[in-house]
Each structure stands twice: as structure tokens, then as C-alpha cells.
Scaffold this active site. Structure first.
Site, PDB file in Angstrom:
ATOM      1  N   CYS A  95       8.475   5.730   6.244  1.00  0.00           N
ATOM      2  CA  CYS A  95       7.082   5.462   6.606  1.00  0.00           C
ATOM      3  C   CYS A  95       6.938   5.352   8.122  1.00  0.00           C
ATOM      4  CB  CYS A  95       6.598   4.182   5.926  1.00  0.00           C
ATOM      5  SG  CYS A  95       4.837   3.867   6.190  1.00  0.00           S
ATOM      6  N   CYS A 114       5.614  -1.278  -0.348  1.00  0.00           N
ATOM      7  CA  CYS A 114       4.158  -1.402  -0.490  1.00  0.00           C
ATOM      8  C   CYS A 114       3.622  -0.720  -1.744  1.00  0.00           C
ATOM      9  CB  CYS A 114       3.455  -0.876   0.762  1.00  0.00           C
ATOM     10  SG  CYS A 114       3.691   0.884   1.104  1.00  0.00           S
TER      11      CYS A 114
END
Length: 358
Positions: free
Chosen positions: A104, A202
Site C-alpha cells: 500500500c 485495513c
């Protein structure tokens, strides 16, 4: 008076990025940016509270309004799916245990967001990571260093940064402790001053990776054999993606002695069980090496290395390989070296390089 340089601050809605933006306002023209990376529908999760939830977007928007700078929300869902979620699924299915936070940062914050900042004619981007950067006049390289608060240091997940990315990124809270960050947030009157840190991946906030992969991909993963290191069958496992190296609990098998996952083999769909002693090894091979703060050396060097995020770096010797890989031999054997995780090497606070464990 010279015109103030512009910075696009990546705002997650958390306290760290909010304080980063507040600190930068003293010297820069600040714009806030929140990346929407997925919706709960995208990840087939009926739950409001993930790190990309509407709550977090609203928290970031509130901070920007409170401090008086513009804030934008950018949709990066397609790229996040391709570069983070799909890579995560593929790695797990291939028997590895990936760290999607590294992807990410690599593909989203310091690639997609940086490109957006350049389109907006921003001079820098900034994040709320607990790391530091400096420029080495002697070598002409930007260097990445651990955050001053070593209990919050996040350099491990930023090992993929390039020289160009480091030259255009600011880390305004890298010299602070978490307590100082929260105190500053309070002094600015920010509503998220005491917001808890997000702990989970997440897009898998419940930690059930196997459920997520099966739901997201539509694939099922068949049962196979638990075996010992001599190949003797011990029982049946319930799908290879449900196990990670070092795992003891949740195996669903009783052998009369403590058993741990010591290896996984996707080619014959077996999971090897062994003793705790079987989990220790002193030699780690790693590929896709990124040399961050220094050039690749032409000889072995002493280093401190870590094989997982929450580990204290351990003394070792790094051997550069002719094919571009690295071999790291630890002074003391390390427990549960896991393929797919990152091996990150330091010299004191200086991050030398990082790579993917084979």
C-alpha cells in the site's frame, strides 16, 4: 518574502496524519488528501469501521476545516485492488504470508498519490509515518531513518521507497513520540486527538484472511495432509491458506504434544508440522531487494535485520549475491522465518535495504 512551497498531506483521518498537516502549516501551503481505496461492498464486508470508512473521511475533512486548508478525496479503488488486494490474495494462495501495508505504501501513497501531487503542481507530499529522512552530502543520496520513538517506528513498511520518492516526501512527526503527537492534537483542538490506532489489515479488519480470500476470489481451498518432516501423514488440514509458519493454535489436530506449522507446500497441498525447535533458522534468502539509503555493497557487511514488523532488529551479516538477491546470516537463529514477509536491514537507525523473504 519567497513564496511558500506546497505540500499535499496524505490524511487517513487518524491523529498522526492530522498533526503532520498541522505542523506543516507553519512553513508550507498545505492541502489535505484522503484516498478512498475501497468500500465495504468492494471487500464484501458489512461493517462501517474500517480505515477507509466514511467516518475516517469525515474525520480528515473536519481536521482540514478546523485548521483552514483545502481537503480532497481521491478514488483509487481500481489501483488498490490491482496492486494491494490482488497481490495479497495471490501471495497467500501461493503459500506465502504477505504484508499488504508495504504494498500500500509502495503503490498507493508513494506512487499514485505522488503522481497526483505532481499533477496538482505540489512540491512535496507528506505522511504521518514515524520515520525520518535526511540528505547525505557525501553520497548524494536521501537516507531513511527509524522514527525517534522506536516503539512507533514504521521504517520497516517503507523499505520500498526510491530516491525520487524520498526527495519529494516529508515526515513531519518522525522526531516526535506518540504522546507528543496526541498532546499537539489536543492543543490544536482536533477531535481525533485520542482516536485509537488501527491495528489490522485495513481490508480484513476481523483478521480472518481465509474467509476474505475465499469470499473475494470465489475460490475454495481443499483439505490436504498434515505431515511431519519425514513425510509421515499426521492428519488432515482444512485448506492451506488457513495456516501460517509458527502457528500452533487452531490446527484442529491433537498429537499429544505441542505442534507448530513449520512449512507449507502448495504443489502437493501439504502442511508440515514440527516442534518449536524446528522453527529456528539462522540463514535467510531474500529477493526483490531495494537499497534505500546506500548503494549495494560489493562485499559482506555487518547489519541488524528484522524478519517481521514488531521484532527488534537482530545482529547479522549480509552477503550480497551476484543475482541481486541477499543472504542474511543471523548471529542467533530466528524463529518462524516466513516466506512473503519482508527482511529489512539497518545500520543503527539507518535503513540500508529491504527485500522479500524466499
Amino acid at each position: 518574502m519567497s513564496e511558500r512551497k506546497k505540500v499535499l498531506v496524505a490524511m487517513s483521518g487518524g491523529v498522526d496524519s492530522s498533526v503532520a498537516a498541522a505542523v506543516l502549516m507553519q512553513e508550507y501551503e498545505v492541502t489535505g488528501a484522503t484516498m478512498r481505496l475501497f468500500t465495504n461492498e468492494d471487500i464484501k464486508l458489512d461493517r462501517q469501521k474500517t480505515c477507509c470508512s466514511l467516518n475516517d473521511v469525515e474525520d480528515a475533512r473536519f481536521v482540514a476545516a478546523k485548521l483552514g486548508f483545502p481537503h480532497y478525496v481521491y478514488q483509487f479503488g481500481d489501483r488498490f485492488k490491482e496492486c494491494v488486494i490482488d497481490r495479497f490474495n495471490r501471495s497467500y494462495i501461493n503459500g506465502q504470508t504477505p504484508n499488504p501495508c508495504i504494498d500500500c505504501n509502495r503503490f498507493m501513497k508513494f506512487d499514485a498519490l505522488l503522481k497526483r501531487a505532481e499533477l496538482l503542481e505540489q512540491d512535496f507530499i507528506a505522511t504521518g509515518h514515524y520515520v525520518r529522512r535526511r540528505f547525505d552530502e557525501t553520497t548524494g543520496r536521501y537516507q531513511l531513518l527509524k522514527g525517534l520513538d522506536e516503539t512507533k517506528d514504521q521504517s520497516y513498511v517503507l523499505y520500498g521507497m526510491t530516491q525520487e520518492q524520498l526527495s519529494k516526501t516529508l515526515f513531519p512527526i518522525g522526531e516526535m513520540t506518540k504522546a507528543q503527537t496526541r498532546a499537539l492534537a489536543e492543543s490544536y483542538g482536533l477531535l481525533n486527538a485520542h482516536k485509537p490506532d488501527s491495528q489490522d489489515i485495513c481490508f480484513v479488519p476481523d483478521g480472518d484472511y481465509a474467509r476474505f480470500i475465499e469470499q473475494y476470489t470465489g475460490q475454495t481451498f481443499p483439505q490436504g495432509d498434515f505431515i511431519d518432516k519425514n513425510g509421515n501423514i499426521l492428519g488432515r488440514h482444512s485448506g492451506i491458506i488457513r495456516y501460517t509458519i509458527g502457528q500452533r493454535k487452531g490446527l484442529g489436530i491433537a498429537l499429544g504434544y505441542p505442534a507448530y506449522v513449520v512449512a507449507k507446500n502448495t504443489s502437493d497441498n501439504t502442511v508440515t508440522l514440527g516442534s518449536n525447535d524446528d522453527l529456528f533458522s539462522d540463514t535467510v534468502m531474500a529477493f526483490e531487494v531495494n537499497w534505500v539509503s546506500v548503494e549495494c555493497p560489493d562485499r559482506p557487511i555487518r547489519t541488524e535485520a528484522k524478519i517481521r514488523y514488531n521484532q527488534k532488529a537482530q545482529p547479522a551479516t549480509l552477503y550480497p549475491q551476484q543475482d541481486g538477491r541477499i543472504m542474511v546470516v543471523f548471529d542467533a537463529p530466528q524463529r518462524a522465518v516466513t516466506p512473503g514477509q519482508a527482511l529489512v536491514c539497518y545500520s543503527g537507525d539507518l535503513l540500508l535495504c529491504g527485500a522479500v523473504i524466499e
